[in-house]
Design a protein around this motif. Structure first.
Motif, PDB file in Angstrom:
ATOM      1  N   PRO A 100       0.369  -1.081  -0.158  1.00 29.81           N
ATOM      2  CA  PRO A 100       0.207   0.175   0.181  1.00 29.81           C
ATOM      3  C   PRO A 100       0.468   1.192  -0.400  1.00 29.81           C
ATOM      4  N   ASP A 101       1.734   1.325   0.157  1.00 31.90           N
ATOM      5  CA  ASP A 101       2.866   2.700   0.732  1.00 31.90           C
ATOM      6  C   ASP A 101       3.392   2.800  -0.543  1.00 31.90           C
ATOM      7  N   LEU A 102       3.591   2.030  -1.495  1.00 30.59           N
ATOM      8  CA  LEU A 102       4.020   1.968  -2.867  1.00 30.59           C
ATOM      9  C   LEU A 102       2.886   3.023  -3.838  1.00 30.59           C
ATOM     10  N   VAL A 103       1.651   2.463  -3.614  1.00 27.17           N
ATOM     11  CA  VAL A 103       0.954   2.913  -4.280  1.00 27.17           C
ATOM     12  C   VAL A 103       1.062   4.394  -5.332  1.00 27.17           C
TER      13      VAL A 103
ATOM     14  N   ASN B  64      19.038  10.869 -10.016  1.00 21.24           N
ATOM     15  CA  ASN B  64      18.849  11.994  -9.992  1.00 21.24           C
ATOM     16  C   ASN B  64      18.011  12.862  -9.921  1.00 21.24           C
ATOM     17  N   GLY B  65      17.292  12.060 -10.373  1.00 21.10           N
ATOM     18  CA  GLY B  65      15.233  13.077  -9.961  1.00 21.10           C
ATOM     19  C   GLY B  65      15.497  13.160  -8.731  1.00 21.10           C
ATOM     20  N   GLU B  66      13.393  13.055  -8.785  1.00 24.33           N
ATOM     21  CA  GLU B  66      13.230  13.638  -7.380  1.00 24.33           C
ATOM     22  C   GLU B  66      13.168  12.797  -6.170  1.00 24.33           C
ATOM     23  N   GLY B  67      12.693  11.750  -7.328  1.00 20.10           N
ATOM     24  CA  GLY B  67      12.634  10.438  -5.817  1.00 20.10           C
ATOM     25  C   GLY B  67      11.905   9.103  -7.062  1.00 20.10           C
ATOM     26  N   TYR B  68      11.314   8.288  -5.726  1.00 23.21           N
ATOM     27  CA  TYR B  68      10.611   7.069  -6.076  1.00 23.21           C
ATOM     28  C   TYR B  68      10.168   6.356  -5.329  1.00 23.21           C
ATOM     29  N   SER B  69       9.997   5.416  -5.648  1.00 22.93           N
ATOM     30  CA  SER B  69       9.420   3.971  -4.230  1.00 22.93           C
ATOM     31  C   SER B  69       9.449   3.027  -5.765  1.00 22.93           C
ATOM     32  N   SER B  70       9.774   1.493  -5.215  1.00 23.15           N
ATOM     33  CA  SER B  70      10.208   0.619  -5.850  1.00 23.15           C
ATOM     34  C   SER B  70       9.654  -1.132  -4.981  1.00 23.15           C
ATOM     35  N   TYR B  71       9.659  -1.833  -5.283  1.00 26.23           N
ATOM     36  CA  TYR B  71       9.186  -3.198  -4.538  1.00 26.23           C
ATOM     37  C   TYR B  71      10.206  -3.933  -5.980  1.00 26.23           C
ATOM     38  N   LEU B  72      11.050  -4.885  -4.845  1.00 26.83           N
ATOM     39  CA  LEU B  72      12.194  -6.496  -5.917  1.00 26.83           C
ATOM     40  C   LEU B  72      11.528  -7.483  -4.788  1.00 26.83           C
ATOM     41  N   HIS B  73      11.941  -8.411  -5.396  1.00 25.25           N
ATOM     42  CA  HIS B  73      11.784  -9.606  -4.997  1.00 25.25           C
ATOM     43  C   HIS B  73      13.224 -10.487  -5.931  1.00 25.25           C
ATOM     44  N   GLN B  74      13.939 -10.333  -4.681  1.00 24.81           N
ATOM     45  CA  GLN B  74      15.776 -11.817  -5.529  1.00 24.81           C
ATOM     46  C   GLN B  74      15.900 -13.169  -5.550  1.00 24.81           C
TER      47      GLN B  74
ATOM     48  N   VAL C 199       9.440   1.583 -15.978  1.00 29.39           N
ATOM     49  CA  VAL C 199       8.533   0.598 -15.069  1.00 29.39           C
ATOM     50  C   VAL C 199       8.951  -0.380 -14.583  1.00 29.39           C
ATOM     51  N   SER C 200       9.949  -1.384 -15.080  1.00 26.22           N
ATOM     52  CA  SER C 200      10.493  -2.404 -14.529  1.00 26.22           C
ATOM     53  C   SER C 200      11.713  -2.799 -15.215  1.00 26.22           C
ATOM     54  N   VAL C 201      12.529  -3.125 -14.698  1.00 26.71           N
ATOM     55  CA  VAL C 201      13.760  -3.857 -14.779  1.00 26.71           C
ATOM     56  C   VAL C 201      14.947  -5.175 -14.220  1.00 26.71           C
ATOM     57  N   GLN C 202      13.855  -6.417 -15.484  1.00 29.37           N
ATOM     58  CA  GLN C 202      14.655  -7.129 -15.025  1.00 29.37           C
ATOM     59  C   GLN C 202      16.216  -8.068 -15.470  1.00 29.37           C
ATOM     60  N   LYS C 203      16.396  -8.989 -14.184  1.00 28.31           N
ATOM     61  CA  LYS C 203      18.211  -8.988 -14.640  1.00 28.31           C
ATOM     62  C   LYS C 203      18.417 -10.802 -14.232  1.00 28.31           C
ATOM     63  N   GLU C 204      19.223 -11.346 -15.181  1.00 29.68           N
ATOM     64  CA  GLU C 204      19.397 -12.312 -15.047  1.00 29.68           C
ATOM     65  C   GLU C 204      20.924 -12.251 -15.222  1.00 29.68           C
TER      66      GLU C 204
ATOM     67  N   ALA D 194      16.474 -11.940 -10.963  1.00 29.50           N
ATOM     68  CA  ALA D 194      15.376 -10.214 -10.586  1.00 29.50           C
ATOM     69  C   ALA D 194      14.428  -9.574 -11.357  1.00 29.50           C
ATOM     70  N   THR D 195      13.563  -8.818 -10.550  1.00 32.71           N
ATOM     71  CA  THR D 195      12.893  -7.887 -11.822  1.00 32.71           C
ATOM     72  C   THR D 195      12.595  -6.515 -10.566  1.00 32.71           C
ATOM     73  N   GLU D 196      13.163  -5.507 -10.443  1.00 30.52           N
ATOM     74  CA  GLU D 196      12.450  -4.374  -9.988  1.00 30.52           C
ATOM     75  C   GLU D 196      11.380  -3.671 -10.448  1.00 30.52           C
ATOM     76  N   PHE D 197      10.374  -3.539 -10.307  1.00 29.79           N
ATOM     77  CA  PHE D 197       8.787  -2.927 -10.627  1.00 29.79           C
ATOM     78  C   PHE D 197       9.013  -1.250  -9.965  1.00 29.79           C
ATOM     79  N   TYR D 198       8.851  -0.180 -10.841  1.00 28.66           N
ATOM     80  CA  TYR D 198       8.965   1.139 -10.036  1.00 28.66           C
ATOM     81  C   TYR D 198       7.821   1.569 -10.011  1.00 28.66           C
ATOM     82  N   TYR D 199       7.428   2.211  -9.562  1.00 26.98           N
ATOM     83  CA  TYR D 199       6.246   4.091  -8.670  1.00 26.98           C
ATOM     84  C   TYR D 199       6.741   4.795  -8.131  1.00 26.98           C
TER      85      TYR D 199
END
Length: 307
Positions: free
Chosen positions: A48-51, A85-95, A261-266, A284-289
């Motif tokens: 919820p705090d990443l919406v 270098n932007g204003e900021g962001y939040s993200s969710y990850l699971h490795q 939007v996302s970055v995936q890593k192998e 790995a994948t990271e989703f950005y909000y």
């Protein structure tokens, strides 16, 4: 008896090998698969705090219009500059990290929530493994730009399933100046992207512009050009990285804004620990909000709850 003892030694060593990949906040994490055919963030659990915060007006939306990119590296450079270098962001990850030595495999998982804004950086990290000797704990990394503090949760004070924890039951286990952490210890800045991606370090596998909303760019990072601080983070935990077999990164970037939007890593790595060599695979994948939106109010609320 000898075979059982040898098995136990190898098993414990493999556990130690996977633990070297989870002691810092420099990596991306996986949401089940590195298959780059689906990066729709609406299909993953979003705490919820990443919406995402809604855009307030049309003017703001117009100001965030990105240029049209003629090649994949231009799009990646634009998106990563906003991230770092932007204003900021939040993200969710699971490795997911899987290490294998002499036919014995062990899996380690990490779930991470990241927050950046107003010069502040925060990560909340849940580590878990089915093996009792794996990493099974919770940590918070917090930086105010001058200092970095690492806190650990007391046993039983956190829940990896619903990503919750008792803030008052976390304790400081390490503390550094950011100058020492980055320049002496050789760590990347908290919540910055971990790898330089350009034509000197990588090659484009594909630049897909067919989707109406997003670009999708997959790159192969040259093994010799994997970020040295990234490698140092592994080796500081006691292992030797013998070889990077490969690293693939798949970027999904919004066409309208140029935001990630996302970055995936192998990646696949050969490493050595206590005389035993093992291959480690990281998916790995990271989703950005809230891209380019400072979330310092959320960070301050969370920090205020710590003991």
């Amino acid at each position: 008896m000898y075979k059982k003892k040898k098995y136990n030694i190898i098993f414990v060593t493999v556990l130690m090998i996977i633990s070297i990949f989870v002691g810092y906040s420099a990596v991306l994490i996986n949401n089940g698969s590195a298959d780059d055919s689906n990066t729709d963030s609406s299909e993953v659990f979003v705490p919820p705090d990443l919406v995402p915060q809604p855009d307030n007006d049309i003017q703001d939306e117009a100001q965030n219009s990105a240029p049209v990119f003629s090649n994949g590296f231009q799009a990646i450079s634009y998106a990563l500059n906003i991230l770092d270098n932007g204003e900021g962001y939040s993200s969710y990850l699971h490795q997911t990290v899987t290490a294998t030595a002499m036919m014995i495999s062990v899996e380690q998982n990490i779930k991470i929530k990241k927050y950046r804004g107003g010069g502040l950086d925060l990560t909340e990290e849940w580590y878990y493994s089915d093996a009792s000797l794996g990493e099974n704990n919770f940590k918070i990394y917090y930086s105010d730009g001058q200092n970095l503090i690492i806190r650990q949760g007391e046993k039983g004070s956190y829940n990896k399933a619903d990503l919750t924890y008792s803030a008052e039951k976390t304790n400081v286990i390490e503390e550094y100046s950011t100058d020492y952490y980055q320049n002496t210890m050789g760590r990347n800045k908290l919540n910055n992207f971990f790898q330089t991606v350009n034509s000197s370090t990588s090659r484009i596998i594909y630049f897909d512009k067919s989707d109406k909303q997003n670009y999708k760019i997959k790159v192969s990072v040259n093994p010799d050009d994997v970020d040295k601080n990234y490698i140092k983070s592994f080796e500081a935990n006691g292992a030797k990285v013998n070889k990077f077999y490969n690293m693939y990164l798949t970027f999904t970037i919004n066409k309208k804004t140029g935001y990630l939007v996302s970055v995936q890593k192998e990646e696949k790595i050969n490493t050595n620990y206590s005389g035993i060599t093992a291959d480690a695979s990281i998916i790995a994948t990271e989703f950005y909000y809230n891209m380019n939106k400072g979330v310092e109010s959320t960070i301050k609320e969370k920090i205020a709850k710590l003991n």
